[in-house]
Design an enzyme around this catalytic site. Structure first.
Site, PDB file in Angstrom:
ATOM      1  N   GLU A 149       0.939  -1.210  -0.094  1.00 53.59           N
ATOM      2  CA  GLU A 149      -0.141  -0.070  -0.259  1.00 53.59           C
ATOM      3  C   GLU A 149       0.734   1.369  -0.157  1.00 53.59           C
ATOM      4  OE1 GLU A 149      -3.440   2.036   2.376  1.00 53.59           O
ATOM      5  OE2 GLU A 149      -2.653   0.406   3.278  1.00 53.59           O
ATOM      6  N   ASP A 182      -5.397   2.878  -2.340  1.00 54.65           N
ATOM      7  CA  ASP A 182      -6.368   3.789  -1.305  1.00 54.65           C
ATOM      8  C   ASP A 182      -6.654   5.031  -1.835  1.00 54.65           C
ATOM      9  OD1 ASP A 182      -6.724   5.539   0.818  1.00 54.65           O
ATOM     10  OD2 ASP A 182      -6.435   3.577   2.221  1.00 54.65           O
ATOM     11  N   HIS A 185      -4.852   8.224   0.105  1.00 51.90           N
ATOM     12  CA  HIS A 185      -3.636   8.377  -0.393  1.00 51.90           C
ATOM     13  C   HIS A 185      -3.352   8.861  -1.574  1.00 51.90           C
ATOM     14  CE1 HIS A 185      -2.478   7.063   3.611  1.00 51.90           C
ATOM     15  NE2 HIS A 185      -3.082   5.802   3.262  1.00 51.90           N
ATOM     16  N   ARG A 214     -10.442  11.304   4.639  1.00 48.92           N
ATOM     17  CA  ARG A 214     -10.229  10.444   5.333  1.00 48.92           C
ATOM     18  C   ARG A 214     -11.607   9.747   6.097  1.00 48.92           C
ATOM     19  NH1 ARG A 214      -7.490   5.727   4.194  1.00 48.92           N
ATOM     20  NH2 ARG A 214      -5.743   5.485   5.575  1.00 48.92           N
ATOM     21  N   GLU A 243     -11.956   1.679   4.343  1.00 51.77           N
ATOM     22  CA  GLU A 243     -10.811   1.913   5.521  1.00 51.77           C
ATOM     23  C   GLU A 243     -10.816   3.238   5.757  1.00 51.77           C
ATOM     24  OE1 GLU A 243      -6.254   1.386   6.738  1.00 51.77           O
ATOM     25  OE2 GLU A 243      -6.666   1.983   4.611  1.00 51.77           O
TER      26      GLU A 243
END
Length: 265
Positions: A149, A182, A185, A214, A243
């Site tokens: 990741e 992700d 990010h 986030r 997430e």
């Protein structure tokens, strides 16, 4: 259509089976697990096997450790590899798909003082290629996948963009190592998130979704229609895991996520 999972810590319940029932009532297909170090994930094997036997969908796990495969200290790197090998084996035993790890988390940032890490760029790459090579071989033997990741520049200094991960994976040359993309990010690091995914389409093994701040999808400004179109364009058929942090109580905000994402997937 991609199956949607939510990380287990956000879901109430005294067992994985109970958590899965709640997650499904919110519109998710299953759970993304969290795997602690000190062989803590292996210690959960009896409950994980029970949940798998009961039909709980839990294809992936995200490491939850204090050090990772890119640690500066050789002993910590070695321990991280031991932990990851164990976690890959556990996922294989419960019929899972794979385990994800960053190169490091919170260890060093070139964007914060003292700005210059104690190991060279070449040294960083050497330790990551070595670790990924070992773990990729183990993953192939177990029939699962290690997902690397990329994290944003404030959380890691080694692997920030999808292209960074792709370069390492191509050098390692193992089918047992793939990228986890992700969206949080990517929102920070990729000038064009859609094109970045298209450029590494052959190496994307897992996807995690959270918004630009986030929080859960829908609480920020990620373009989810473009995200869905890109996921389809790269022919990614795996699960998509939420997430994120949450903008409110889980029972209030998480049920809004599956309808939003499924509108575009």
């Amino acid at each position: 259509m991609n199956r949607l999972t939510v990380q287990e810590q956000h879901v109430p319940g005294n067992s994985l089976e109970e958590k899965a029932d709640v997650a499904q009532s919110w519109g998710f297909d299953g759970l993304e697990l969290r795997s602690a170090g000190d062989l803590g994930f292996a210690a959960r094997l009896p409950s994980l096997k029970r949940a798998a036997a009961a039909g709980v969908y839990m294809p992936t796990t995200c490491v939850e450790m204090s050090h990772f495969i890119g640690a500066f200290d050789a002993g910590l790197r070695a321990d991280a590899i031991v932990q990851m090998r164990s976690q890959l084996s556990v996922m294989a035993e419960i019929g899972g798909v794979g385990v994800m790890t960053p190169a490091s988390y919170g260890m060093f940032s070139r964007r914060l003082p003292p700005f210059e890490p104690p190991r060279s760029v070449e040294g960083d790459r050497a330790v990551l290629v070595d670790a990924l090579g070992q773990l990729g071989e183990h993953a192939v033997a177990e029939g699962v996948t290690l997902f690397l990741e990329p994290l944003n520049r404030y959380e890691d200094h080694m692997v920030n963009r999808l292209a960074d991960a792709a370069s390492l994976i191509r050098e390692v040359g193992s089918d047992g190592v793939r990228i986890v993309a992700d969206t949080y990010h990517m929102n920070i690091e990729e000038a064009d998130p859609a094109q970045a995914l298209l450029d590494v389409a052959d190496l994307v093994g897992h996807v995690q979704a959270s918004d630009s701040n986030r929080l859960e999808p829908g609480a920020g400004h990620v373009d989810w229609s473009l995200f869905g179109a890109t996921v389809q364009a790269i022919a990614y058929t795996g699960s998509i895991a939420i997430e994120s942090r949450l903008s409110g109580p889980a029972a209030d905000v998480l049920p809004t996520v599956p309808p939003l994402l499924r509108r575009y997937l």
